[in-house]
Design a protein around this motif. Sequence first.
Motif, short mmCIF file in Angstrom:
data_model
loop_
_atom_site.label_atom_id
_atom_site.label_comp_id
_atom_site.label_asym_id
_atom_site.label_seq_id
_atom_site.Cartn_x
_atom_site.Cartn_y
_atom_site.Cartn_z
N GLY A 33 77.20 -1.83 61.36
CA GLY A 33 78.09 -1.93 62.56
C GLY A 33 79.40 -2.93 62.30
O GLY A 33 80.15 -2.87 63.08
N TYR A 34 79.09 -3.75 61.12
CA TYR A 34 80.22 -5.04 60.82
C TYR A 34 81.52 -4.46 60.47
O TYR A 34 82.35 -5.08 61.00
CB TYR A 34 79.57 -6.09 60.14
CG TYR A 34 78.53 -7.02 60.79
CD1 TYR A 34 78.26 -6.67 62.28
CD2 TYR A 34 77.76 -7.83 60.27
CE1 TYR A 34 77.22 -7.49 62.69
CE2 TYR A 34 76.74 -8.50 60.64
CZ TYR A 34 76.44 -8.41 61.88
OH TYR A 34 75.54 -9.14 62.83
N CYS A 35 81.52 -3.78 59.58
CA CYS A 35 82.76 -3.34 59.05
C CYS A 35 82.81 -1.86 58.52
O CYS A 35 81.72 -1.22 58.42
CB CYS A 35 83.56 -4.44 58.11
SG CYS A 35 82.50 -4.41 56.59
N ALA A 36 83.69 -1.67 57.64
CA ALA A 36 83.72 -0.41 56.80
C ALA A 36 82.81 -0.13 55.81
O ALA A 36 82.46 0.95 55.17
CB ALA A 36 85.28 0.18 56.80
N VAL A 37 82.54 -1.37 55.06
CA VAL A 37 81.59 -1.44 53.84
C VAL A 37 80.48 -0.91 54.08
O VAL A 37 80.00 -0.03 53.16
CB VAL A 37 81.70 -3.09 53.33
CG1 VAL A 37 80.90 -3.15 52.19
CG2 VAL A 37 83.21 -3.63 52.97
N PHE A 38 79.64 -1.08 55.08
CA PHE A 38 78.37 -0.83 55.24
C PHE A 38 78.16 0.80 55.44
O PHE A 38 77.13 1.33 54.80
CB PHE A 38 77.57 -1.54 56.12
CG PHE A 38 77.43 -2.98 55.50
CD1 PHE A 38 76.70 -3.41 54.80
CD2 PHE A 38 78.73 -3.97 56.30
CE1 PHE A 38 76.79 -4.84 54.34
CE2 PHE A 38 78.67 -5.34 55.73
CZ PHE A 38 77.73 -5.56 54.75
N PRO A 39 78.93 1.30 56.34
CA PRO A 39 78.77 2.79 56.20
C PRO A 39 79.06 3.64 55.00
O PRO A 39 78.41 4.61 54.55
CB PRO A 39 79.88 3.24 57.46
CG PRO A 39 79.94 2.02 58.38
CD PRO A 39 79.88 0.74 57.24
N ALA A 40 80.18 2.93 54.13
CA ALA A 40 80.43 3.38 52.91
C ALA A 40 79.41 3.52 52.03
O ALA A 40 79.10 4.24 51.02
CB ALA A 40 81.75 2.89 52.58
N ILE A 365 92.22 4.41 52.66
CA ILE A 365 92.43 5.90 52.58
C ILE A 365 91.16 6.63 52.08
O ILE A 365 90.74 7.48 52.84
CB ILE A 365 93.43 6.22 51.62
CG1 ILE A 365 95.05 5.55 52.13
CG2 ILE A 365 93.79 7.79 51.53
CD1 ILE A 365 96.23 5.90 51.10
N GLN A 366 90.50 6.14 51.09
CA GLN A 366 89.28 6.69 50.63
C GLN A 366 88.39 6.54 51.70
O GLN A 366 87.43 7.75 51.85
CB GLN A 366 88.73 6.28 49.34
CG GLN A 366 87.67 6.54 48.91
CD GLN A 366 87.89 7.83 47.87
OE1 GLN A 366 88.64 8.61 48.40
NE2 GLN A 366 87.04 8.12 47.01
N ASN A 367 88.30 5.67 52.47
CA ASN A 367 87.21 5.40 53.68
C ASN A 367 87.39 6.43 54.57
O ASN A 367 86.52 7.08 55.23
CB ASN A 367 87.16 3.97 54.09
CG ASN A 367 86.19 3.78 55.34
OD1 ASN A 367 84.98 3.92 55.04
ND2 ASN A 367 86.72 3.73 56.40
N ARG A 368 88.89 6.65 55.30
CA ARG A 368 89.04 7.57 56.13
C ARG A 368 88.68 8.91 55.52
O ARG A 368 88.04 9.98 56.24
CB ARG A 368 90.69 7.75 56.45
CG ARG A 368 90.73 6.27 57.40
CD ARG A 368 90.32 6.34 58.63
NE ARG A 368 90.51 5.25 59.69
CZ ARG A 368 90.16 5.24 60.82
NH1 ARG A 368 89.20 6.14 61.54
NH2 ARG A 368 90.40 4.31 61.78
N LEU A 369 88.77 9.49 54.30
CA LEU A 369 88.52 10.64 53.92
C LEU A 369 87.01 10.89 53.84
O LEU A 369 86.74 12.00 54.18
CB LEU A 369 89.24 10.62 52.44
CG LEU A 369 90.69 10.95 52.37
CD1 LEU A 369 91.14 10.72 50.79
CD2 LEU A 369 91.31 12.10 53.00
N GLU A 370 86.37 10.05 53.32
CA GLU A 370 84.98 10.04 53.41
C GLU A 370 84.47 10.27 54.85
O GLU A 370 83.54 11.01 55.06
CB GLU A 370 84.33 8.84 53.03
CG GLU A 370 84.53 8.73 51.39
CD GLU A 370 83.77 7.57 50.79
OE1 GLU A 370 83.76 7.40 49.47
OE2 GLU A 370 83.14 6.82 51.49
N GLU A 371 84.84 9.52 55.75
CA GLU A 371 84.63 9.67 57.07
C GLU A 371 84.87 11.06 57.68
O GLU A 371 84.04 11.64 58.53
CB GLU A 371 85.18 8.45 58.12
CG GLU A 371 84.88 7.31 57.98
CD GLU A 371 85.58 6.29 58.87
OE1 GLU A 371 86.58 6.55 59.14
OE2 GLU A 371 85.16 5.07 58.94
#
Length: 380
Positions: A33-40, A365-371
């Motif tokens: 839950g800390y940042c975008a890195v770990f869900p990715a 951008i890539q992170n938002r697309l993956e989400e």
Amino acid sequence: MAGAERLGQVPAEKLNNWIWQLEVCNACRYCEGYCAVFPALERRRTFTLADIDYLANLCFDCRACYYACMFAPPHEFGVNIPQMLSEVRRETYARYALPAVFTRLLASNWLAVGGLIVLSALFFLAVVAATGDVGRLFATQVGPGAFYRIIPYALMSGPALVISLVGLALLVGGGVRFWWRTRGSVADYVSPGALLKAATDALGLRYLTGGGAGGCTYPGERPSFARFVFHHLVFWGFISALVATTAAFIQQDFLGWYPPYPLLSVPVITGSLGGIAMIVGCADLLYLKRRSDPAPADTPLLRMDYLFLWLLLLINVTGMALLLLRETPAMGSLLVIHLATVFGLYFVLPYSKFAHFVYRYAALIQNRLEERRESARAGH
């Protein structure tokens, strides 16, 4: 692993260590839950070099994961994700830059950058000598066109335009290479929703708060919003200075109003606000870096940070001095010094810490697309 082998630019031992640390994180998931890195990270079961480059540029170096990690040093596993991702992020600047050799020459080489500034100053002094009496460099110049009586407009703006356009093209070229290597497509990159959300993430520094209400753990373990605030000052100060430059261009080339402009004009007000914001932001970021915990840091990347911040600080200090002393005999000398520092920045821009904005924006951008894809699969 195939992607890494094709690139052939990372020793196998180092790459295997990076992958091992990410796999430990993927097994633990305490920091998700800390940042975008770990869900990715959790969307992947295996990691190529392209995956690691993407994750590294998604990281904002808030360091919350380091202080929360049960496997961080002195644990025998020695997991240090902020340091590892900082190392990868630094290497992406060389891996995707065009040409890559200039990253090694200019990114953190104080002597090389200082030499470029000196050569730029000598160029402008040669222009002064070739276009009239050298004594005018030390004479008081007032009224519209005062700056151009020292250095002609064409010889001031022409080289700057060429260097800045080449630098911009190199930045974009590096960003495109990064995008293709991390499996982006043209259709993805022009996705309006992803572009807008990534811009919101980038401009709002969404992930520079450590996943909590107290700010990121920087410069030490205690959460603070200091780095968040000073980063905003530097960024919005830069935008304000860009507005000032644009306003000056319109007034001069379309309205025929030549600088120096009055203190209450749009170029001077926005330029002054931007200059002060960047001076405060850069000075305080330098202070925070000196106080920061070295354990989760990548030392070569720190050198890049220091060089870029000092150069940006020098540009704004000389710019503000030029504004304050523009109707004195010091104006000519300050103009040469200020232009030389600006040229120094233009030369190193594609190979400096500034390049991280291009790669990070592509990663966001890539992170938002993956989400979005993940949400669609889940039927939301």
